[in-house]
Write an enzyme that holds these catalytic residues in place. Structure first.
Site, PDB file in Angstrom:
ATOM      1  N   LEU A  64     -53.314  -1.914 -33.415  1.00  9.51           N
ATOM      2  CA  LEU A  64     -54.294  -1.520 -32.402  1.00  9.51           C
ATOM      3  C   LEU A  64     -55.573  -1.023 -33.075  1.00  9.51           C
ATOM      4  O   LEU A  64     -55.590  -0.743 -34.267  1.00  9.51           O
ATOM      5  CB  LEU A  64     -53.691  -0.424 -31.511  1.00  9.51           C
ATOM      6  CG  LEU A  64     -52.363  -0.789 -30.829  1.00  9.51           C
ATOM      7  CD1 LEU A  64     -51.865   0.374 -29.983  1.00  9.51           C
ATOM      8  CD2 LEU A  64     -52.502  -2.047 -29.982  1.00  9.51           C
ATOM      9  N   LYS A 170     -55.768   3.598 -47.291  1.00  7.47           N
ATOM     10  CA  LYS A 170     -56.543   2.567 -46.593  1.00  7.47           C
ATOM     11  C   LYS A 170     -58.001   3.011 -46.397  1.00  7.47           C
ATOM     12  O   LYS A 170     -58.940   2.213 -46.555  1.00  7.47           O
ATOM     13  CB  LYS A 170     -55.877   2.281 -45.235  1.00  7.47           C
ATOM     14  CG  LYS A 170     -56.675   1.425 -44.289  1.00  7.47           C
ATOM     15  CD  LYS A 170     -56.812  -0.002 -44.759  1.00  7.47           C
ATOM     16  CE  LYS A 170     -57.718  -0.792 -43.828  1.00  7.47           C
ATOM     17  NZ  LYS A 170     -58.082  -2.103 -44.374  1.00  7.47           N
ATOM     18  N   LYS A 245     -65.728   2.924 -37.563  1.00  7.98           N
ATOM     19  CA  LYS A 245     -64.604   3.856 -37.331  1.00  7.98           C
ATOM     20  C   LYS A 245     -63.984   4.291 -38.656  1.00  7.98           C
ATOM     21  O   LYS A 245     -63.762   5.469 -38.910  1.00  7.98           O
ATOM     22  CB  LYS A 245     -63.540   3.166 -36.463  1.00  7.98           C
ATOM     23  CG  LYS A 245     -62.227   3.902 -36.378  1.00  7.98           C
ATOM     24  CD  LYS A 245     -61.037   2.973 -36.091  1.00  7.98           C
ATOM     25  CE  LYS A 245     -60.878   1.864 -37.079  1.00  7.98           C
ATOM     26  NZ  LYS A 245     -59.591   1.236 -37.235  1.00  7.98           N
TER      27      LYS A 245
HETATM   28  P1  NAD Z   1     -59.070  -6.340 -32.497  1.00  8.91           P
HETATM   29  O1  NAD Z   1     -60.055  -5.505 -31.772  1.00  8.91           O
HETATM   30  O2  NAD Z   1     -59.334  -7.782 -32.758  1.00  8.91           O
HETATM   31  O3  NAD Z   1     -57.624  -6.251 -31.783  1.00  8.91           O
HETATM   32  C1  NAD Z   1     -57.079  -5.093 -31.253  1.00  8.91           C
HETATM   33  C2  NAD Z   1     -56.251  -5.506 -30.025  1.00  8.91           C
HETATM   34  O4  NAD Z   1     -55.529  -4.367 -29.534  1.00  8.91           O
HETATM   35  C3  NAD Z   1     -57.112  -6.025 -28.863  1.00  8.91           C
HETATM   36  O5  NAD Z   1     -56.686  -7.329 -28.520  1.00  8.91           O
HETATM   37  C4  NAD Z   1     -56.847  -5.009 -27.752  1.00  8.91           C
HETATM   38  O6  NAD Z   1     -56.854  -5.602 -26.460  1.00  8.91           O
HETATM   39  C5  NAD Z   1     -55.477  -4.505 -28.125  1.00  8.91           C
HETATM   40  N1  NAD Z   1     -55.089  -3.208 -27.556  1.00  8.91           N
HETATM   41  C6  NAD Z   1     -55.790  -2.046 -27.556  1.00  8.91           C
HETATM   42  N2  NAD Z   1     -55.059  -1.065 -26.988  1.00  8.91           N
HETATM   43  C7  NAD Z   1     -53.875  -1.611 -26.645  1.00  8.91           C
HETATM   44  C8  NAD Z   1     -52.678  -1.105 -26.038  1.00  8.91           C
HETATM   45  N3  NAD Z   1     -52.548   0.186 -25.676  1.00  8.91           N
HETATM   46  N4  NAD Z   1     -51.659  -1.958 -25.829  1.00  8.91           N
HETATM   47  C9  NAD Z   1     -51.753  -3.259 -26.178  1.00  8.91           C
HETATM   48  N5  NAD Z   1     -52.845  -3.792 -26.769  1.00  8.91           N
HETATM   49  C10 NAD Z   1     -53.891  -2.980 -26.993  1.00  8.91           C
HETATM   50  O7  NAD Z   1     -58.814  -5.556 -33.875  1.00  8.91           O
HETATM   51  P2  NAD Z   1     -58.238  -6.156 -35.249  1.00  8.91           P
HETATM   52  O8  NAD Z   1     -59.372  -6.737 -36.027  1.00  8.91           O
HETATM   53  O9  NAD Z   1     -57.028  -6.971 -34.974  1.00  8.91           O
HETATM   54  O10 NAD Z   1     -57.843  -4.803 -35.979  1.00  8.91           O
HETATM   55  C11 NAD Z   1     -56.679  -4.051 -35.611  1.00  8.91           C
HETATM   56  C12 NAD Z   1     -56.534  -2.885 -36.580  1.00  8.91           C
HETATM   57  O11 NAD Z   1     -56.420  -3.404 -37.911  1.00  8.91           O
HETATM   58  C13 NAD Z   1     -57.731  -1.927 -36.588  1.00  8.91           C
HETATM   59  O12 NAD Z   1     -57.262  -0.611 -36.778  1.00  8.91           O
HETATM   60  C14 NAD Z   1     -58.537  -2.389 -37.795  1.00  8.91           C
HETATM   61  O13 NAD Z   1     -59.320  -1.336 -38.331  1.00  8.91           O
HETATM   62  C15 NAD Z   1     -57.443  -2.848 -38.729  1.00  8.91           C
HETATM   63  N6  NAD Z   1     -57.808  -3.896 -39.710  1.00  8.91           N
HETATM   64  C16 NAD Z   1     -58.560  -4.981 -39.341  1.00  8.91           C
HETATM   65  C17 NAD Z   1     -58.871  -5.949 -40.292  1.00  8.91           C
HETATM   66  C18 NAD Z   1     -59.695  -7.169 -39.944  1.00  8.91           C
HETATM   67  O14 NAD Z   1     -60.120  -7.880 -40.875  1.00  8.91           O
HETATM   68  N7  NAD Z   1     -59.942  -7.462 -38.674  1.00  8.91           N
HETATM   69  C19 NAD Z   1     -58.414  -5.817 -41.605  1.00  8.91           C
HETATM   70  C20 NAD Z   1     -57.633  -4.730 -41.944  1.00  8.91           C
HETATM   71  C21 NAD Z   1     -57.325  -3.767 -40.980  1.00  8.91           C
END
Ligand code: NAD
Length: 294
Positions: A64, A170, A245
């Site tokens: 999330l 991280k 964030k």
């Molecule tokens: P994103 O915004 O693409 O996806 C997050 C998803 O969570 C969304 O689809 C949203 O609808 C869903 N969501 C939010 N609250 C929810 C709930 N209560 N129940 C069900 N679904 C819910 O984000 P992302 O890029 O996939 O990143 C996710 C996490 O991973 C973040 O914390 C981010 O910092 C971390 N991260 C991202 C990357 C990257 O390259 N995108 C790399 C490493 C870490």
């Protein structure tokens, strides 16, 4: 194994799919219907709610955006922890505050649920390829249970320490990534302003002492690399607001231990300015736009 996977964004979707491809029974859920539809088309089985997804699950994995989403998913009378059978493994892969991860871990321990924080690095490319790096906080026994699942989604698994330690590692990594993406953007913009070809300059720096992950895997200048966000209008990837964030979390951590992180603070402010300019949803490598003539 029956696995509930909550959060099918840029990262969670491909991670859940890799678990299913490895032979696990995955019940997935996201609050966003378009996200559910997209991954249903890829073959994932979508539950009607998070509560439905965890019914009969032996493990729950969440991916999330931020602390508040993770706390509201797991904690409280209606949270998932209250609904899981004793012994169900809880793995949160989101990047959140170490204090939030510790709160979830304590509540899980009180219910007899093994739990780890396991944030990742490697980007969407790593999520799709199953080559993520996991930074784990929690006890040895919980990590031993989680390891076979993490191995289906990643190539490197590091045990950083007790609950919350994965998040601290991280945040240190992402502070460095945020800084180096801006530094790389600055250098590329300078070269291009002087008439250099960005492909040639990128290759020179990649093989010289300025070489880094952005130049290897995630060049911020459109057209230098295929299949990276900069060549797809900065769509997908790792959102500017998510980087903002993470840099905010790094500054909070630094304040708590009186650490000096001047470049982390400056980087946070540059991503904040970029987000205020309306680019918060674009991939974080679009920060190069702040540094280029338009
Ligand atoms: P994103 O915004 O693409 O996806 C997050 C998803 O969570 C969304 O689809 C949203 O609808 C869903 N969501 C939010 N609250 C929810 C709930 N209560 N129940 C069900 N679904 C819910 O984000 P992302 O890029 O996939 O990143 C996710 C996490 O991973 C973040 O914390 C981010 O910092 C971390 N991260 C991202 C990357 C990257 O390259 N995108 C790399 C490493 C870490």
């Amino acid at each position: 194994m029956n696995i509930a996977f909550i959060g099918l964004g840029n990262m969670g979707g491909p991670m859940a799919l890799n678990l299913q491809k490895a032979g696990h029974e995955v019940q997935a859920f996201d609050l966003s219907k378009p996200a559910c539809d997209k991954w249903a088309e890829q073959g994932l089985s979508i539950a009607a709610s998070a509560a439905d997804a965890v019914r009969g699950a032996q493990a729950v994995i969440s991916m999330l955006p931020a602390s508040q989403h993770v706390e509201s998913l797991y904690l409280g009378d209606t949270g998932l922890l209250a609904q899981l059978a004793t012994g169900t493994l809880v793995i949160d892969c989101s990047t959140i505050a170490a204090a939030s991860a510790q709160k979830v871990a304590q509540a899980a321990a009180a219910r007899g649920l093994p739990c780890i924080d396991a944030p990742v690095s490697g980007g969407t490319g790593g999520a799709i390829a199953g080559t993520l790096t996991f930074m784990v906080g929690g006890d040895d026994a919980a990590l031993a249970l989680a390891r076979p699942l993490l191995e289906k989604m990643g190539a490197n698994i590091f045990h950083a320490g007790a609950a919350g330690a994965g998040q601290t590692a991280k945040i240190c990594n992402n502070m460095l990534l945020g800084i180096l993406m801006i530094g790389t953007s600055e250098a590329l913009a300078l070269g291009v302003a002087n008439g250099l070809d960005p492909k040639v300059l990128s290759e020179i720096m990649r093989r010289s002492s300025g070489g880094n992950w952005a130049l290897e895997k995630y060049n911020p200048m459109p057209g230098v690399m295929d299949n990276v966000p900069s060549s797809k209008g900065y769509a997908g990837g790792f959102g500017t607001d998510l980087m903002l964030k993470d840099l905010g979390l790094a500054q909070e951590n630094a304040a708590a231990v009186k650490a000096s992180t001047p470049l982390g603070g400056l980087a946070r402010n540059l991503y904040a300015a970029h987000s205020l300019g309306g680019q918060g949803a674009l991939d974080f490598s679009s920060v190069i736009q702040l540094l280029q003539k338009r």
